[in-house]
Write an enzyme that holds these catalytic residues in place. Sequence first.
Site, short mmCIF file in Angstrom:
data_model
loop_
_atom_site.label_atom_id
_atom_site.label_comp_id
_atom_site.label_asym_id
_atom_site.label_seq_id
_atom_site.Cartn_x
_atom_site.Cartn_y
_atom_site.Cartn_z
N CYS A 116 74.06 43.71 92.72
CA CYS A 116 74.24 42.27 92.46
C CYS A 116 75.66 41.80 92.78
O CYS A 116 75.90 40.61 92.94
CB CYS A 116 73.89 41.95 91.02
N HIS A 257 76.69 35.15 88.83
CA HIS A 257 75.44 35.85 89.14
C HIS A 257 74.39 35.41 88.12
O HIS A 257 74.64 35.41 86.91
CB HIS A 257 75.69 37.36 89.06
N ASN A 287 66.62 36.29 89.02
CA ASN A 287 67.75 37.09 89.48
C ASN A 287 67.45 37.57 90.90
O ASN A 287 66.50 38.32 91.11
CB ASN A 287 67.91 38.28 88.51
N1 ACO Z 1 57.37 40.16 77.27
C1 ACO Z 1 57.21 40.39 75.96
N2 ACO Z 1 57.86 41.34 75.28
C2 ACO Z 1 58.72 42.10 75.96
C3 ACO Z 1 58.93 41.94 77.35
C4 ACO Z 1 58.21 40.93 78.00
N3 ACO Z 1 58.34 40.69 79.31
N4 ACO Z 1 59.84 42.83 77.76
C5 ACO Z 1 60.21 43.55 76.69
N5 ACO Z 1 59.52 43.12 75.61
C6 ACO Z 1 59.60 43.62 74.25
C7 ACO Z 1 60.14 45.02 74.17
O1 ACO Z 1 59.12 45.96 74.37
C8 ACO Z 1 60.69 45.05 72.78
O2 ACO Z 1 59.63 45.25 71.88
P1 ACO Z 1 59.84 46.18 70.58
O3 ACO Z 1 60.91 45.49 69.77
O4 ACO Z 1 58.49 46.15 69.94
O5 ACO Z 1 60.27 47.51 71.11
C9 ACO Z 1 61.22 43.63 72.55
O6 ACO Z 1 60.54 42.82 73.53
C10 ACO Z 1 62.70 43.49 72.74
O7 ACO Z 1 63.07 44.15 73.93
P2 ACO Z 1 64.58 44.17 74.44
O8 ACO Z 1 64.65 44.97 75.71
O9 ACO Z 1 65.47 44.58 73.33
O10 ACO Z 1 64.78 42.62 74.77
P3 ACO Z 1 66.08 41.87 75.18
O11 ACO Z 1 66.31 40.74 74.28
O12 ACO Z 1 67.23 42.80 75.43
O13 ACO Z 1 65.67 41.24 76.58
C11 ACO Z 1 66.09 41.62 78.92
C12 ACO Z 1 65.34 42.08 77.69
C13 ACO Z 1 65.63 40.23 79.25
C14 ACO Z 1 65.78 42.56 80.09
C15 ACO Z 1 67.60 41.63 78.63
O14 ACO Z 1 68.00 42.84 78.07
C16 ACO Z 1 68.45 41.38 79.83
O15 ACO Z 1 68.44 40.29 80.38
N6 ACO Z 1 69.22 42.39 80.26
C17 ACO Z 1 70.16 42.24 81.34
C18 ACO Z 1 69.52 41.83 82.60
C19 ACO Z 1 69.21 42.96 83.46
O16 ACO Z 1 69.16 44.09 83.06
N7 ACO Z 1 69.01 42.66 84.72
C20 ACO Z 1 68.68 43.67 85.64
C21 ACO Z 1 69.37 43.43 86.84
S1 ACO Z 1 70.98 43.89 86.73
C22 ACO Z 1 71.87 42.68 86.99
O17 ACO Z 1 71.51 41.74 87.64
C23 ACO Z 1 73.19 42.80 86.41
#
Ligand code: ACO
Length: 330
Positions: A116, A257, A287
């Site tokens: 990214c 980003h 993204n």
């Molecule tokens: N729909 C419903 N529930 C979901 C989904 C979904 N799509 N995805 C995960 N869950 C659930 C999980 O299973 C978890 O359930 P549990 O509590 O029963 O275990 C719960 O939701 C919480 O999951 P988390 O992963 O803790 O959710 P979080 O609030 O962290 O959001 C997300 C996840 C959106 C991926 C966030 O962490 C994020 O944006 N991270 C950074 C972005 C990223 O990684 N981007 C990748 C590209 S890298 C870059 O561009 C830098």
Amino acid sequence: MTDKPGAAIAGTGSYIPEKVLSNFDLMKLVDTSDEWITVRTGIKERHIAGEGETTASMAVTASERALEDAGVRAEQIDAIICATITPEMPLPATACFIQDKLGAEQAAAFDIAAACSGFIYGLEISKMFIESGRYEHVLLVGSETLSRITDYQDRTTCILFGDGAGTAVLKASNDRQEGIIYTNLKSDGHKWDMLQLPGCGSRYPASQEVLDKRMQYMKIQGRAIYKFAVNSMQELIVDAMKKCDLSVDDVKMVVPHQVNRRIIDSAMGKLGFPAEKVYINIDRCGNTSSASVPIALDEARREGKLVAGDTIIMVAFGGGLTWGSAVVKL
Ligand code: ACO
């Protein structure tokens, strides 16, 4: 005073595919909801490459638009740099496909892989090429077909990503009032496993086992990346403002980003930037990795939110881990 030329942004262009993949479409593929995706990420829809559309084809359209905007002909381009993690194919470089289609006969062409952060890395490379006097015009592209490396059975990743391309034409400029003022690149290879696509490289070459284990798709540690992204975004902006002696008032806009609306809001809120000073299109585009910053930059310029003379800060972070910033006076 110095005779050294600066590197200025002469034009920008972008391309977003027509096909839309909404949160409601994703609800038919995985166990998720529009509300969960909207609240956790700010994404409502993302655009997905249609049949026949590829990283190079989108890059060519974005580049044609950027060349037209810059008033520069393809034959004047000295180097084409394509930042991508979804190349047209492993060999040759996607930049060579772009060169072929544009007819940029004089250009050196190569790809960079900094996930990214690729476009920001490319800005520093372009700056060095131009400031050294070696090249006059550089075409810098970020283009991604992330839908082709996204696992639509994995609800934790498939909600995040979209496709698209963004291009900037950089030119040598002796006008001290414009150009790339500052760049700052960082990486931490110890954290390579936070964001990876393990299969189909030299470690795990393509095989039935790789496909069975779905190793041809991206795997992310979303929670850990979330924390890293909030912190690095703040650190990058504080550093850039300090090094360039800028206040919030001096900065017309931060072009970040488009990783997650909550990450951007959290970091920018802590730094005291009001909403109108932060460009957001994640609701429409998701993204798009290395294409994210140049698409946002092009949109902001075409919407008239950025004009000549404005100072902007671009920041990105991603797999590697890599992160970086660039301060540009348009
Ligand atoms: N729909 C419903 N529930 C979901 C989904 C979904 N799509 N995805 C995960 N869950 C659930 C999980 O299973 C978890 O359930 P549990 O509590 O029963 O275990 C719960 O939701 C919480 O999951 P988390 O992963 O803790 O959710 P979080 O609030 O962290 O959001 C997300 C996840 C959106 C991926 C966030 O962490 C994020 O944006 N991270 C950074 C972005 C990223 O990684 N981007 C990748 C590209 S890298 C870059 O561009 C830098």
